[in-house]
Design a protein around this motif. Sequence first.
Motif, short mmCIF file in Angstrom:
data_model
loop_
_atom_site.label_atom_id
_atom_site.label_comp_id
_atom_site.label_asym_id
_atom_site.label_seq_id
_atom_site.Cartn_x
_atom_site.Cartn_y
_atom_site.Cartn_z
N THR A 17 0.82 -1.21 0.00
CA THR A 17 0.00 0.00 0.00
C THR A 17 0.85 1.26 0.00
O THR A 17 0.56 2.22 -0.71
CB THR A 17 -0.93 -0.01 1.22
OG1 THR A 17 -1.78 -1.15 1.15
CG2 THR A 17 -1.78 1.25 1.28
N GLY A 18 1.92 1.26 0.79
CA GLY A 18 2.80 2.42 0.84
C GLY A 18 3.85 2.45 -0.25
O GLY A 18 4.68 3.37 -0.27
N ARG A 19 3.88 1.44 -1.11
CA ARG A 19 4.82 1.31 -2.24
C ARG A 19 6.28 1.16 -1.78
O ARG A 19 7.21 1.28 -2.59
CB ARG A 19 4.70 2.48 -3.21
CG ARG A 19 3.34 2.57 -3.88
CD ARG A 19 3.34 3.56 -5.04
NE ARG A 19 3.30 4.93 -4.59
CZ ARG A 19 4.20 5.84 -4.92
NH1 ARG A 19 5.20 5.52 -5.71
NH2 ARG A 19 4.09 7.07 -4.49
N ARG A 20 6.52 0.88 -0.51
CA ARG A 20 7.88 0.75 -0.01
C ARG A 20 8.44 -0.64 -0.30
O ARG A 20 7.85 -1.66 0.09
CB ARG A 20 7.94 1.03 1.49
CG ARG A 20 7.61 2.47 1.87
CD ARG A 20 7.69 2.68 3.38
NE ARG A 20 6.67 1.91 4.07
CZ ARG A 20 5.45 2.34 4.32
NH1 ARG A 20 5.08 3.56 3.95
NH2 ARG A 20 4.57 1.57 4.96
N VAL A 21 9.59 -0.68 -0.95
CA VAL A 21 10.22 -1.97 -1.27
C VAL A 21 10.60 -2.70 0.02
O VAL A 21 10.52 -3.94 0.08
CB VAL A 21 11.47 -1.73 -2.15
CG1 VAL A 21 12.21 -3.05 -2.39
CG2 VAL A 21 11.08 -1.10 -3.47
N ALA A 22 10.96 -1.97 1.06
CA ALA A 22 11.34 -2.60 2.33
C ALA A 22 10.21 -3.40 2.95
O ALA A 22 10.46 -4.27 3.79
CB ALA A 22 11.83 -1.53 3.31
N ARG A 72 10.74 3.53 -3.11
CA ARG A 72 9.31 3.39 -3.36
C ARG A 72 9.07 3.03 -4.82
O ARG A 72 9.69 3.59 -5.72
CB ARG A 72 8.57 4.69 -3.01
CG ARG A 72 8.38 4.89 -1.52
CD ARG A 72 8.04 6.33 -1.17
NE ARG A 72 6.92 6.86 -1.94
CZ ARG A 72 5.65 6.80 -1.56
NH1 ARG A 72 5.33 6.19 -0.43
NH2 ARG A 72 4.70 7.33 -2.28
N LEU A 73 8.17 2.11 -5.04
CA LEU A 73 7.86 1.64 -6.38
C LEU A 73 7.04 2.69 -7.13
O LEU A 73 6.24 3.41 -6.53
CB LEU A 73 7.09 0.33 -6.32
CG LEU A 73 7.87 -0.86 -5.78
CD1 LEU A 73 6.93 -2.02 -5.45
CD2 LEU A 73 8.94 -1.31 -6.77
N PRO A 74 7.21 2.77 -8.44
CA PRO A 74 6.45 3.75 -9.22
C PRO A 74 4.99 3.31 -9.37
O PRO A 74 4.67 2.12 -9.30
CB PRO A 74 7.16 3.76 -10.57
CG PRO A 74 7.72 2.38 -10.70
CD PRO A 74 8.13 1.98 -9.30
N ILE A 75 4.12 4.27 -9.60
CA ILE A 75 2.70 3.96 -9.80
C ILE A 75 2.46 3.50 -11.23
O ILE A 75 1.71 2.56 -11.47
CB ILE A 75 1.84 5.19 -9.47
CG1 ILE A 75 1.96 5.52 -7.98
CG2 ILE A 75 0.38 4.95 -9.85
CD1 ILE A 75 1.27 6.80 -7.59
N ARG A 76 3.13 4.16 -12.18
CA ARG A 76 2.94 3.85 -13.60
C ARG A 76 4.23 3.29 -14.17
O ARG A 76 5.33 3.66 -13.72
CB ARG A 76 2.51 5.10 -14.37
CG ARG A 76 1.20 5.69 -13.86
CD ARG A 76 0.95 7.08 -14.43
NE ARG A 76 -0.26 7.65 -13.85
CZ ARG A 76 -0.31 8.28 -12.67
NH1 ARG A 76 0.81 8.39 -11.94
NH2 ARG A 76 -1.45 8.77 -12.22
N PRO A 77 4.15 2.42 -15.16
CA PRO A 77 5.37 1.78 -15.68
C PRO A 77 6.43 2.77 -16.18
O PRO A 77 7.62 2.48 -16.08
CB PRO A 77 4.83 0.92 -16.84
CG PRO A 77 3.41 0.66 -16.50
CD PRO A 77 2.93 1.89 -15.79
N LYS A 78 6.01 3.93 -16.69
CA LYS A 78 6.97 4.87 -17.24
C LYS A 78 7.24 6.07 -16.34
O LYS A 78 7.90 7.01 -16.75
CB LYS A 78 6.48 5.35 -18.62
CG LYS A 78 6.43 4.24 -19.66
CD LYS A 78 6.04 4.77 -21.02
CE LYS A 78 6.01 3.64 -22.06
NZ LYS A 78 5.65 4.13 -23.42
N ALA A 115 18.62 -5.08 -0.97
CA ALA A 115 18.69 -6.19 -0.02
C ALA A 115 17.31 -6.77 0.25
O ALA A 115 17.15 -7.98 0.44
CB ALA A 115 19.33 -5.71 1.28
N ALA A 116 16.28 -5.91 0.25
CA ALA A 116 14.91 -6.40 0.47
C ALA A 116 14.48 -7.32 -0.67
O ALA A 116 13.84 -8.36 -0.43
CB ALA A 116 13.95 -5.22 0.60
#
Length: 598
Positions: A276-281, A319-325, A340-341
């Motif tokens: 939900t928070g887009r955090r890779v960790a 943080r992961l992007p919302i849109r692919p580009k 590392a995550a």
Amino acid sequence: MNRFDPILDQPQSIELEEADPTVRTRLANPDLYFDVDARTDLLDLVWPWADALYARSLRLLITDPQHEELTAMVTRYYPSYQETILGSEGMIISKRLAAPLGTAYDRAVVWMLECQAEGDRLLRLDVDVDWGEPLTQRIVDGLLVAQRNPQGARGIYAQHNAESTRVFGNPQGRPTAYELHADGRATLTYFILVNGIVEVPLLLTISDVGEQVAWNGFLGLRDTERAFEISLEAWDRVLKTGRLWTSDPQINRAVQAGRLATLRCVQRLRSGLAPTGRRVADVPGLVRSLDTFDVVQSRNLLAHLRRVAERSAGKLPARLPIRPKDALEPPGVDTAAANAAYLTAFQEHLQRHPNGDLLAEHYAALAACAETLVQLRLDPQHQADAATLAVCGAGLRRAVTLATLHKDGVNAVRWESEACELERLAEEGGAPAPPAPLELAQWAAQSGWQMDSARPWGFADPLLGAALAGLAVWSGCGIQRRNGKLTVNPRRGNPWQWWALLDLPLDDGRISLVWDGATLYATQPVDSDQPVQLCSKIRALKTDELDFDLQFELVLSVDGDGAPEHSAPEHGAPEHSAPERRIFHPEFERASRPAIAS
């Protein structure tokens, strides 16, 4: 509710007089999430796909104009929905609010009002809507349509494309009156004639494009009672896949709450599935939990990390992007933790669910992330601190394991050497000790599990609940892979007198396990340090809320190979004896046990 009540399917009930009025709970599905107050009204509906708030609040006010005031009496918290009971003399109303799952259109919110009355009663329902922004609103065929920047009407139905669209209303009737305001608020009034039992549904569907999509979703859910049933069945399947029962009722309920937290913390973005928070960790903890009941979603999360790692040449953003580009966050101090995550989440997932093709698909991205960890030590312009070096070393240890599995001996040796050097530099630099891992011995305190009588039981941080759900299964039940074989050591790492794990996903199938304190019963062959009895079937009996008396049916394998319970003998061969059926009737503890069994 008694905190030692073992009935997992029983909802928690809180009387409104005792409830904390500030409490907000979270309901969600893989498409959207929203909060719910103590009176079961919707707050802050967010659709991560569009990265937008789609409603600030929708409040339902139910009154009986001709009789005494309706009183909100109790709120019940079910896994798939929340319910408030209102009543007066001769009248009971159930107000339910749900995020649908597995229906024709899950980008929706569903309300179900069930009204029961003695004789004829006329109810008034006022729906106060606040979209949270000025929108163009109009009533079309009795439904409220609200849009941001709508274009001109098109087609035979004169529908409008727009930046965002919301369609709300009753699929079976029109409002008697309505008021639409330019600031994005609206009020709809319905009158409901009740004689016996009457169900009144309300739907909200959303779209980020044209009105037609939201209308199609609304029409797909117009049989709201059936859609509600489908959603209940879908949530029930999720909860009963990989369900854990133990002698400790408190951890049973906490693990179930952690699984629900896992589902509610993962949503679809345009770029892929993400926390939900887009955090890779946050990914490793979510993958540990998802691996117990939904391996496909685990791999969807990991696939999103792979695509971003490939695009960023091994420099994952925090943080992961919302849109692919969308532009990625520039590499920085968080790159080491993100890489590392990914390495940790993938290596642990592969350990639990081995798949050579999956490793081959991810290996290039994983190797690029490992090389970035190496370069962080060598970069003269950005000298990493001791804590970052320690994170890099831990990540490379995961990479060594993956390289060994992939038979990449060169990188396995090189990354092993780099990991040793990073660990040495981190120690010399005085790197702080890593955070203490979550342990079953102190699970309640470490996970922030709360059992306040005035609030729904849950976790202060839902991600800690997800971590507990994974820990209880993999570590608590002692499940691991050794040389490709499944090993279960049922007494290691837990204080439970007995436990059962049903329908755990495993190798494109499922396995059920029951430890009765002396023998481990399993539906597939396993290695163990305790006696093992192979079964052709294991199932839980009498788990229903109204008829709870938990028992486990154990149908022992006749030939010891886990074959189906009934099979026809070959011609001329002696018939097998009937399979032995045993019933394990466990007892629950009435006080928590702090010690861990040896």
